[in-house]
Motif scaffolding. Structure first.
Motif, PDB file in Angstrom:
ATOM      1  N   SER A 118       0.616  -0.871  -0.181  1.00  0.00           N
ATOM      2  CA  SER A 118      -0.145  -0.088  -0.107  1.00  0.00           C
ATOM      3  C   SER A 118       0.718   1.124   0.385  1.00  0.00           C
ATOM      4  N   GLU A 119       2.187   0.857   0.256  1.00  0.00           N
ATOM      5  CA  GLU A 119       2.784   2.198   0.230  1.00  0.00           C
ATOM      6  C   GLU A 119       4.428   1.749  -0.644  1.00  0.00           C
ATOM      7  N   LEU A 120       4.976   2.389  -0.388  1.00  0.00           N
ATOM      8  CA  LEU A 120       7.081   2.251  -1.072  1.00  0.00           C
ATOM      9  C   LEU A 120       7.607   3.539   0.199  1.00  0.00           C
ATOM     10  N   ILE A 121       8.410   2.828   0.083  1.00  0.00           N
ATOM     11  CA  ILE A 121       9.151   3.526   0.825  1.00  0.00           C
ATOM     12  C   ILE A 121      10.396   4.191   0.471  1.00  0.00           C
ATOM     13  N   PHE A 122      11.275   5.399  -0.336  1.00  0.00           N
ATOM     14  CA  PHE A 122      12.600   5.913  -0.963  1.00  0.00           C
ATOM     15  C   PHE A 122      14.092   5.952  -0.004  1.00  0.00           C
ATOM     16  N   LEU A 137      14.238  10.453   3.968  1.00  0.00           N
ATOM     17  CA  LEU A 137      13.134   9.470   3.409  1.00  0.00           C
ATOM     18  C   LEU A 137      12.103  10.133   3.333  1.00  0.00           C
ATOM     19  N   HIS A 138      11.544   8.729   2.403  1.00  0.00           N
ATOM     20  CA  HIS A 138      10.670   9.585   1.717  1.00  0.00           C
ATOM     21  C   HIS A 138       9.610   8.944   1.030  1.00  0.00           C
ATOM     22  N   GLU A 139       7.752   8.619   1.430  1.00  0.00           N
ATOM     23  CA  GLU A 139       7.074   7.812   1.720  1.00  0.00           C
ATOM     24  C   GLU A 139       6.016   8.121   0.428  1.00  0.00           C
ATOM     25  N   THR A 140       5.423   6.981  -0.121  1.00  0.00           N
ATOM     26  CA  THR A 140       4.352   7.046  -1.673  1.00  0.00           C
ATOM     27  C   THR A 140       3.461   6.077  -1.323  1.00  0.00           C
ATOM     28  N   GLU A 141       1.487   6.406  -1.521  1.00  0.00           N
ATOM     29  CA  GLU A 141       1.235   6.376  -1.332  1.00  0.00           C
ATOM     30  C   GLU A 141       1.264   4.763  -2.436  1.00  0.00           C
ATOM     31  N   SER A 145      -4.554   6.443  -8.362  1.00  0.00           N
ATOM     32  CA  SER A 145      -4.356   6.508 -10.113  1.00  0.00           C
ATOM     33  C   SER A 145      -2.901   7.331 -10.601  1.00  0.00           C
ATOM     34  N   TRP A 146      -3.372   8.070  -9.475  1.00  0.00           N
ATOM     35  CA  TRP A 146      -1.615   9.113  -9.809  1.00  0.00           C
ATOM     36  C   TRP A 146      -0.219   8.034  -9.595  1.00  0.00           C
ATOM     37  N   PHE A 147      -0.586   6.820  -8.927  1.00  0.00           N
ATOM     38  CA  PHE A 147       0.543   5.961  -8.544  1.00  0.00           C
ATOM     39  C   PHE A 147       0.724   5.182  -9.772  1.00  0.00           C
ATOM     40  N   LYS A 148      -0.421   4.568 -10.326  1.00  0.00           N
ATOM     41  CA  LYS A 148      -0.168   4.031 -11.237  1.00  0.00           C
ATOM     42  C   LYS A 148      -0.393   4.138 -12.748  1.00  0.00           C
ATOM     43  N   TYR A 149      -0.612   5.558 -13.260  1.00  0.00           N
ATOM     44  CA  TYR A 149      -0.245   6.027 -14.282  1.00  0.00           C
ATOM     45  C   TYR A 149       1.211   6.134 -15.012  1.00  0.00           C
ATOM     46  N   PRO A 151       4.664   7.857 -16.957  1.00  0.00           N
ATOM     47  CA  PRO A 151       5.666   7.878 -16.303  1.00  0.00           C
ATOM     48  C   PRO A 151       5.761   8.301 -15.094  1.00  0.00           C
ATOM     49  N   PHE A 152       5.926   7.263 -13.965  1.00  0.00           N
ATOM     50  CA  PHE A 152       5.599   8.063 -12.795  1.00  0.00           C
ATOM     51  C   PHE A 152       7.047   8.672 -12.092  1.00  0.00           C
ATOM     52  N   ARG A 153       6.462  10.026 -10.987  1.00  0.00           N
ATOM     53  CA  ARG A 153       7.536  10.776 -10.564  1.00  0.00           C
ATOM     54  C   ARG A 153       7.237  10.261  -8.878  1.00  0.00           C
ATOM     55  N   VAL A 154       8.694  11.224  -8.802  1.00  0.00           N
ATOM     56  CA  VAL A 154       8.575  11.227  -7.335  1.00  0.00           C
ATOM     57  C   VAL A 154       9.098  12.451  -7.259  1.00  0.00           C
ATOM     58  N   ASP A 155       8.772  13.631  -6.460  1.00  0.00           N
ATOM     59  CA  ASP A 155       9.912  14.500  -6.458  1.00  0.00           C
ATOM     60  C   ASP A 155      10.348  14.278  -4.847  1.00  0.00           C
ATOM     61  N   LEU A 156      11.362  14.677  -4.806  1.00  0.00           N
ATOM     62  CA  LEU A 156      12.718  14.771  -2.986  1.00  0.00           C
ATOM     63  C   LEU A 156      11.449  16.092  -2.334  1.00  0.00           C
ATOM     64  N   LEU A 157      12.209  17.198  -2.863  1.00  0.00           N
ATOM     65  CA  LEU A 157      11.628  18.505  -2.798  1.00  0.00           C
ATOM     66  C   LEU A 157      11.112  18.884  -3.485  1.00  0.00           C
ATOM     67  N   ASP A 158       9.855  20.605  -2.980  1.00  0.00           N
ATOM     68  CA  ASP A 158       9.400  21.145  -3.987  1.00  0.00           C
ATOM     69  C   ASP A 158      10.101  21.922  -4.547  1.00  0.00           C
ATOM     70  N   PRO A 159       9.715  22.401  -5.640  1.00  0.00           N
ATOM     71  CA  PRO A 159      10.063  22.803  -6.656  1.00  0.00           C
ATOM     72  C   PRO A 159      10.848  25.002  -6.044  1.00  0.00           C
ATOM     73  N   LYS A 160      10.907  24.916  -5.316  1.00  0.00           N
ATOM     74  CA  LYS A 160      11.013  26.260  -5.190  1.00  0.00           C
ATOM     75  C   LYS A 160      11.824  25.863  -3.691  1.00  0.00           C
ATOM     76  N   ASP A 161      12.285  24.511  -3.359  1.00  0.00           N
ATOM     77  CA  ASP A 161      13.199  24.001  -1.672  1.00  0.00           C
ATOM     78  C   ASP A 161      14.604  24.091  -2.112  1.00  0.00           C
ATOM     79  N   VAL A 162      15.450  24.892  -1.598  1.00  0.00           N
ATOM     80  CA  VAL A 162      16.979  24.522  -2.079  1.00  0.00           C
ATOM     81  C   VAL A 162      17.098  23.742  -0.563  1.00  0.00           C
ATOM     82  N   VAL A 163      18.453  23.203  -1.205  1.00  0.00           N
ATOM     83  CA  VAL A 163      19.577  22.552   0.154  1.00  0.00           C
ATOM     84  C   VAL A 163      20.947  23.554   0.257  1.00  0.00           C
ATOM     85  N   SER A 164      21.024  23.293   1.035  1.00  0.00           N
ATOM     86  CA  SER A 164      23.280  24.774   0.240  1.00  0.00           C
ATOM     87  C   SER A 164      23.886  22.992   1.013  1.00  0.00           C
TER      88      SER A 164
END
Length: 254
Positions: A118-122, A137-141, A145-149, A151-164
């Motif tokens: 029911s979930e995957l952990i990255f 760690l990132h979890e996704t259900e 249908s979002w998962f089943k369609y 191409p499947f895509r996972v974003d670890l960070l939001d587009p506006k987030d940055v890490v120094s």
């Protein structure tokens, strides 16, 4: 009353040299085996029955998993990998090597498949010159249908987030190439239901290039995944790390 002074004679081979069996098991386990990495510890377990018994202890492999993948160092993940068939040793065996598809014999009987999770952990860890610069760690259900369609895509960070990071922005193509040598990435996908894991990363980048318009540095990792033995279908897994233009920050997308 007779008194005897018994001394322990070290084990020796035919040439008279002392063998490893002469070393007390406590010394082996606490002062030698704890200094080994995963592949070396696995090799040591093949030397003798004594070393096999000492080298397969869960505490050794738990510490190795946490040292290799800092993202696994939390109570939930420690408990999860303890439920794998052989505990942390199974998790390391699943996750350390690059993912390789091997053809199975056609006459091998099919096994009953596990129910889909029911979930995957990255678990994601990125190193620059062997120093950890990002861990998450990132979890996704997996039910919508979002998962089943595709191409499947996972974003670890939001587009506006940055890490120094301590990485200096490269000035030219020659500087770009050092990222291919110095930046390593591990991306483990974990099935908590089937007690399985796999590392989807190529470990080192397959290419590094600069976007012609934005100037961002794109570092790409990739692997090819095979379907089940009834299908000849292949799937490409792409992981991209993007460095922001002329800053010491980066964000991830895949």
């Amino acid at each position: 009353m007779a008194c005897s002074n018994r001394s322990t004679i070290p084990a020796a081979d035919e040439s008279g040299a002392t063998t490893i069996s002469a070393i007390h098991s406590d010394v082996l386990q606490t002062h030698i085996l704890t200094r080994l990495d995963g592949p070396t510890l696995a090799s040591a377990s093949c030397v003798s029955s004594q070393l096999y018994s000492l080298s397969t202890q869960d505490n050794l492999w738990r510490d190795i998993c946490q040292a290799t993948w800092p993202s696994m160092d939390n109570p939930r993940m420690r408990n999860l990998i303890s439920t794998f068939p052989k505990g942390p040793r199974s998790f390391f065996s699943d996750s350390f090597p690059l993912l390789v598809s091997r053809p199975e014999p056609h006459d091998r009987p099919e096994q009953n498949p596990h129910p889909p999770p029911s979930e995957l952990i990255f678990a994601v860890d990125i190193y620059y010159r062997n120093k950890l610069i990002f861990s998450k760690l990132h979890e996704t259900e997996t039910l919508t249908s979002w998962f089943k369609y595709s191409p499947f895509r996972v974003d670890l960070l939001d587009p506006k987030d940055v890490v120094s990071t301590p990485i200096q922005y490269p000035d030219g193509e020659e500087s770009d190439r050092h990222l291919a040598d110095d930046l390593t990435l591990s991306w483990i996908v974990i099935d908590p239901t089937g007690k399985k894991a796999a590392n989807l990363s190529s470990w080192r980048p397959v290419w590094v290039k600069r976007h012609w318009l934005s100037g961002e540095i794109q570092v790409l990792y990739a692997s090819i995944l095979a379907g089940d033995r009834k299908s000849s279908e292949l799937a490409q897994c792409v992981i991209m790390v993007t460095f922001g233009s002329k800053t010491e920050e980066f964000h991830f997308r895949n």
